[in-house]
Design a protein around this motif. Structure first.
Motif, PDB file in Angstrom:
ATOM      1  N   TRP A 242       0.787  -1.227   0.000  1.00  0.00           N
ATOM      2  CA  TRP A 242       0.000   0.000   0.000  1.00  0.00           C
ATOM      3  C   TRP A 242       0.827   1.289   0.000  1.00  0.00           C
ATOM      4  O   TRP A 242       0.297   2.365  -0.308  1.00  0.00           O
ATOM      5  N   ASP A 243       2.150   1.233   0.355  1.00  0.00           N
ATOM      6  CA  ASP A 243       2.907   2.488   0.434  1.00  0.00           C
ATOM      7  C   ASP A 243       3.409   2.938  -0.947  1.00  0.00           C
ATOM      8  O   ASP A 243       3.075   2.339  -1.973  1.00  0.00           O
ATOM      9  N   SER A 244       4.215   3.986  -0.962  1.00  0.00           N
ATOM     10  CA  SER A 244       4.696   4.557  -2.219  1.00  0.00           C
ATOM     11  C   SER A 244       5.551   3.566  -3.017  1.00  0.00           C
ATOM     12  O   SER A 244       5.539   3.571  -4.246  1.00  0.00           O
ATOM     13  N   ASN A 245       6.295   2.733  -2.321  1.00  0.00           N
ATOM     14  CA  ASN A 245       7.087   1.729  -3.033  1.00  0.00           C
ATOM     15  C   ASN A 245       6.187   0.748  -3.769  1.00  0.00           C
ATOM     16  O   ASN A 245       6.476   0.341  -4.901  1.00  0.00           O
ATOM     17  N   ALA A 246       5.104   0.349  -3.114  1.00  0.00           N
ATOM     18  CA  ALA A 246       4.166  -0.565  -3.753  1.00  0.00           C
ATOM     19  C   ALA A 246       3.525   0.086  -4.966  1.00  0.00           C
ATOM     20  O   ALA A 246       3.345  -0.553  -6.017  1.00  0.00           O
ATOM     21  N   VAL A 247       3.165   1.361  -4.840  1.00  0.00           N
ATOM     22  CA  VAL A 247       2.570   2.091  -5.964  1.00  0.00           C
ATOM     23  C   VAL A 247       3.551   2.145  -7.138  1.00  0.00           C
ATOM     24  O   VAL A 247       3.169   2.059  -8.305  1.00  0.00           O
ATOM     25  N   ALA A 248       4.844   2.241  -6.820  1.00  0.00           N
ATOM     26  CA  ALA A 248       5.867   2.312  -7.864  1.00  0.00           C
ATOM     27  C   ALA A 248       6.179   0.931  -8.445  1.00  0.00           C
ATOM     28  O   ALA A 248       6.966   0.811  -9.387  1.00  0.00           O
ATOM     29  N   GLY A 249       5.583  -0.118  -7.889  1.00  0.00           N
ATOM     30  CA  GLY A 249       5.789  -1.474  -8.414  1.00  0.00           C
ATOM     31  C   GLY A 249       6.884  -2.256  -7.733  1.00  0.00           C
ATOM     32  O   GLY A 249       7.240  -3.352  -8.178  1.00  0.00           O
ATOM     33  N   THR A 250       7.421  -1.711  -6.635  1.00  0.00           N
ATOM     34  CA  THR A 250       8.483  -2.418  -5.905  1.00  0.00           C
ATOM     35  C   THR A 250       8.121  -2.457  -4.419  1.00  0.00           C
ATOM     36  O   THR A 250       8.695  -1.708  -3.615  1.00  0.00           O
ATOM     37  N   PRO A 251       7.189  -3.303  -4.042  1.00  0.00           N
ATOM     38  CA  PRO A 251       6.756  -3.352  -2.645  1.00  0.00           C
ATOM     39  C   PRO A 251       7.875  -3.847  -1.726  1.00  0.00           C
ATOM     40  O   PRO A 251       8.758  -4.597  -2.125  1.00  0.00           O
ATOM     41  N   SER A 252       7.814  -3.402  -0.479  1.00  0.00           N
ATOM     42  CA  SER A 252       8.787  -3.829   0.531  1.00  0.00           C
ATOM     43  C   SER A 252       8.464  -5.263   0.962  1.00  0.00           C
ATOM     44  O   SER A 252       7.310  -5.619   1.160  1.00  0.00           O
ATOM     45  N   LYS A 253       9.527  -6.085   1.132  1.00  0.00           N
ATOM     46  CA  LYS A 253       9.314  -7.512   1.410  1.00  0.00           C
ATOM     47  C   LYS A 253      10.189  -7.988   2.575  1.00  0.00           C
ATOM     48  O   LYS A 253      11.267  -7.446   2.825  1.00  0.00           O
TER      49      LYS A 253
END
Length: 293
Positions: A232-243
């Motif tokens: 849901w954060d900005s990284n996810a929006v950019a296509g690289t979600p935190s894992k």
């Protein structure tokens, strides 16, 4: 009186003839030249004594060579991979010269193209090149031929001495002994084990960090769930979600991945070590991170 001169013996210059002529006066005069001849022919076994000394010296050389070969073989042993192992961990635990990179080079055919992916049960060879080099040095020496060249002479006893020496040294050559692998450090398959294994890998690679610093950030980022993902954060929006445990995005994981660990960002140890490597570069240590990073 002149008639007696006809019976005088003609004087001779030969000592041997004088000795023979003197037999009429007693046996002692004849014994002296005969004893001298006997003593003159008595000096013979010098070569045999020299040969025996050479054989003993060559036998000592071969014995030392055999010992060196045995030591080289003992250093060369195998290790079976267990759960939780990585090349870096194995190289560190077994003090492998050249570290995990040399270990991988020695076992590339068995490991494959990805040094970060090793499976339990895989057998690795430890110390292969150093042992082979030592064995090659020992095998280049040929003490047997040295024995033969130093022991050959005209007497039969020296030849038999060489045969006995070769037989004795052949008996002392022991078969190669495969040393039992040192028991690898095991880690529990939970957060505590993942952190401890990560700390060992970090220490081997010069990455700073403490147990408390890692644990505190893991609990904030993922609550200890290695499969956590932020969609849901900005990284996810950019296509690289935190894992993963320390919520690392794929580009950061790839850039700071620690060699010898898994290439899967969800792997707990690979995730922790990559995140700590990144934190060390940006903040000096994971211990200095107290919030989103």
């Amino acid at each position: 009186m002149s008639a007696r001169g006809k019976h005088r013996l003609t004087r001779t210059s030969s000592p041997l003839l004088r000795g023979i002529v003197a037999t009429g006066t007693g046996g002692a005069a004849l014994a002296l030249p005969l004893m001298g001849a006997t003593v003159a022919s008595a000096a013979e076994p010098t070569g045999a004594v020299t040969s025996a000394a050479s054989v003993a010296s060559a036998a000592s050389t071969q014995h030392a060579t055999a010992k060196a070969g045995e030591k080289a073989q003992v250093k060369h042993h195998s290790y079976r991979v267990v759960k939780g192992d990585s090349l870096a961990k194995i190289a560190r635990d077994h003090s492998t010269r050249g570290g995990w990179k040399q270990l991988y080079a020695d076992n590339r055919e068995a490991v494959g193209e990805n040094p970060s992916l090793i499976h339990p049960g895989l057998r690795l060879t430890l110390g292969a090149k150093s042992a082979d080099a030592s064995k090659g040095t020992a095998s280049n020496q040929n003490p047997t031929s040295a024995h033969k060249s130093s022991g050959e002479n005209s007497t039969g006893r020296a030849g038999s001495g060489v045969t006995k020496t070769e037989s004795a040294t052949a008996t002392t050559s022991a078969p190669s002994i495969e040393a039992a692998p040192v028991a690898a450090t095991t880690y529990t398959n939970d957060l505590d084990g993942w952190i401890r294994q990560s700390l060992d890998i970090m220490a081997a690679n010069g990455i700073p960090g403490s147990y408390d610093g890692i644990y505190r950030n893991v609990m904030r980022e993922s609550s200890g769930n290695p499969l956590a993902i932020n969609n849901w954060d900005s990284n996810a929006v950019a296509g690289t979600p935190s894992k993963g445990l320390l919520q690392v995005i794929d580009p950061t994981f790839a850039a700071y991945h620690v060699a010898g660990t898994s290439m899967d960002p969800y792997d707990p140890v690979a995730n922790i070590t990559a995140a700590c490597n990144y934190a060390a570069d940006k903040y000096g240590s994971i211990d200095n991170v107290n919030g989103a990073y």
